[in-house]
Design a protein around this motif. Sequence first.
Motif, mmCIF file in Angstrom:
data_model
loop_
_atom_site.group_PDB
_atom_site.id
_atom_site.type_symbol
_atom_site.label_atom_id
_atom_site.label_comp_id
_atom_site.label_asym_id
_atom_site.label_seq_id
_atom_site.Cartn_x
_atom_site.Cartn_y
_atom_site.Cartn_z
ATOM 1 N N PRO A 148 34.385 42.823 35.657
ATOM 2 C CA PRO A 148 34.464 41.717 36.630
ATOM 3 C C PRO A 148 33.114 41.419 37.274
ATOM 4 C CG PRO A 148 35.277 43.735 37.634
ATOM 5 C CD PRO A 148 34.921 44.085 36.208
ATOM 6 N N TRP A 149 32.146 40.971 36.487
ATOM 7 C CA TRP A 149 30.799 40.761 37.007
ATOM 8 C C TRP A 149 30.777 39.711 38.112
ATOM 9 C CZ3 TRP A 149 27.473 44.326 35.707
ATOM 10 C CH2 TRP A 149 27.562 44.965 34.464
ATOM 11 N N LEU A 150 31.370 38.553 37.859
ATOM 12 C CA LEU A 150 31.287 37.452 38.816
ATOM 13 C C LEU A 150 31.997 37.787 40.115
ATOM 14 C CD1 LEU A 150 30.174 34.627 39.196
ATOM 15 C CD2 LEU A 150 32.321 33.711 38.287
ATOM 16 N N SER A 151 33.196 38.357 40.020
ATOM 17 C CA SER A 151 33.937 38.734 41.225
ATOM 18 C C SER A 151 33.182 39.786 42.027
ATOM 19 C CB SER A 151 35.324 39.260 40.850
ATOM 20 O OG SER A 151 36.074 38.280 40.176
ATOM 21 N N SER A 152 32.600 40.764 41.325
ATOM 22 C CA SER A 152 31.855 41.823 42.005
ATOM 23 C C SER A 152 30.617 41.277 42.701
ATOM 24 C CB SER A 152 31.448 42.903 41.001
ATOM 25 O OG SER A 152 32.584 43.515 40.426
ATOM 26 N N LEU A 153 29.976 40.296 42.080
ATOM 27 C CA LEU A 153 28.785 39.699 42.697
ATOM 28 C C LEU A 153 29.146 38.989 43.994
ATOM 29 C CD1 LEU A 153 25.792 38.998 42.636
ATOM 30 C CD2 LEU A 153 26.363 37.012 41.204
ATOM 31 N N GLY A 154 30.257 38.252 43.993
ATOM 32 C CA GLY A 154 30.682 37.568 45.211
ATOM 33 C C GLY A 154 30.994 38.542 46.333
ATOM 34 N N VAL A 155 31.690 39.613 46.004
ATOM 35 C CA VAL A 155 32.008 40.640 47.007
ATOM 36 C C VAL A 155 30.738 41.294 47.522
ATOM 37 C CG1 VAL A 155 33.154 42.850 47.383
ATOM 38 C CG2 VAL A 155 34.296 41.075 46.054
ATOM 39 N N ALA A 156 29.795 41.581 46.627
ATOM 40 C CA ALA A 156 28.548 42.241 47.014
ATOM 41 C C ALA A 156 27.737 41.380 47.975
ATOM 42 C CB ALA A 156 27.726 42.562 45.768
ATOM 43 N N LEU A 157 27.661 40.084 47.706
ATOM 44 C CA LEU A 157 26.905 39.189 48.586
ATOM 45 C C LEU A 157 27.513 39.142 49.986
ATOM 46 C CD1 LEU A 157 26.167 36.235 46.132
ATOM 47 C CD2 LEU A 157 24.551 37.943 46.974
ATOM 48 N N PHE A 189 20.896 46.917 50.306
ATOM 49 C CA PHE A 189 21.392 48.191 49.764
ATOM 50 C C PHE A 189 22.920 48.225 49.783
ATOM 51 C CE2 PHE A 189 22.730 52.617 50.535
ATOM 52 C CZ PHE A 189 22.262 53.203 49.370
ATOM 53 N N THR A 190 23.513 47.754 50.885
ATOM 54 C CA THR A 190 24.980 47.715 50.979
ATOM 55 C C THR A 190 25.564 46.802 49.908
ATOM 56 O OG1 THR A 190 24.865 48.103 53.368
ATOM 57 C CG2 THR A 190 26.925 47.215 52.501
ATOM 58 N N GLY A 191 24.907 45.661 49.687
ATOM 59 C CA GLY A 191 25.384 44.752 48.648
ATOM 60 C C GLY A 191 25.321 45.384 47.267
ATOM 61 N N ALA A 192 24.222 46.104 46.987
ATOM 62 C CA ALA A 192 24.100 46.775 45.682
ATOM 63 C C ALA A 192 25.180 47.832 45.504
ATOM 64 C CB ALA A 192 22.711 47.399 45.555
ATOM 65 N N MET A 193 25.442 48.605 46.557
ATOM 66 C CA MET A 193 26.482 49.631 46.478
ATOM 67 C C MET A 193 27.856 48.989 46.326
ATOM 68 S SD MET A 193 24.902 52.448 46.451
ATOM 69 C CE MET A 193 26.313 53.542 46.613
ATOM 70 N N ALA A 194 28.069 47.839 46.997
ATOM 71 C CA ALA A 194 29.346 47.135 46.873
ATOM 72 C C ALA A 194 29.547 46.628 45.445
ATOM 73 C CB ALA A 194 29.395 45.971 47.869
ATOM 74 N N MET A 195 28.471 46.184 44.813
ATOM 75 C CA MET A 195 28.554 45.714 43.427
ATOM 76 C C MET A 195 28.995 46.845 42.507
ATOM 77 S SD MET A 195 27.797 42.978 41.499
ATOM 78 C CE MET A 195 27.473 42.586 39.766
#
Length: 233
Positions: A148-157, A189-195
């Motif tokens: 789920p690349w796209l969904s994970s990117l949205g959550v990370a942002l 960093f939080t966004g990267a970990m969320a991804m």
Amino acid sequence: MDTRTKDAKQLPAPSRPPEAVARVVIPGLLLLAGLATAVLGFIRFVDANDVAVAYRSAPVCGAAGHTAGTDCVRRETGKVTDRYTVEGDGTTYLVKVAREASPEQRYEVDRDFYSATKVGVDVDLTVYRGRVAEVSYQGHRTTNAGTPWLSSLGVALLAGLGAALAITGLTWSRVGARAASFAASMGGFTGAMAMIGCLVLMTAQLSPVALLAVPVLGWLFMTAAATIVVRDS
């Protein structure tokens, strides 16, 4: 009565200077904006996970409980055309399965699934929205949720932006180039970990409580740790 005393009692209380109000309002607004943004990210994460596992509760196409025009699962049979392992940090077990009128596709399975199959056997396929969501054989199952690349990117942002805003609000008294830079770095960093967390959790098949508790606690921990570092610096 002394006239000066009477006049002093009638004077209105001095208003708080704009700077003092700003020192209270601005951090509060930043903190609320950060929390709201993070909550939106958590909601999006739950929705994306629901989509990834929606096939589990979807009715079988053509069954009594299925309404025409709605999503459903189809049961198909595929044939194993190849099976092999890939050595790396560990052993990855792969099988290739051919479907009728569809090109063969490889699936990562566990060791027991791999050991139970051989080239030429038929496996059961669960097809949802045109994609194979699950492969099973003699009680062994493997999911094919996809990445789920796209969904994970949205959550990370959303998670990263929320962390940066919340940290800035909590450390507003220390506002400055150094503190702002640190808040932005921690947001990244939080966004990267969320991804990374999304990519792992969406395929981990955890219970709903654990699925939400892990990212929420992780976000709170990183935000709190960053706030303590800035305040103590």
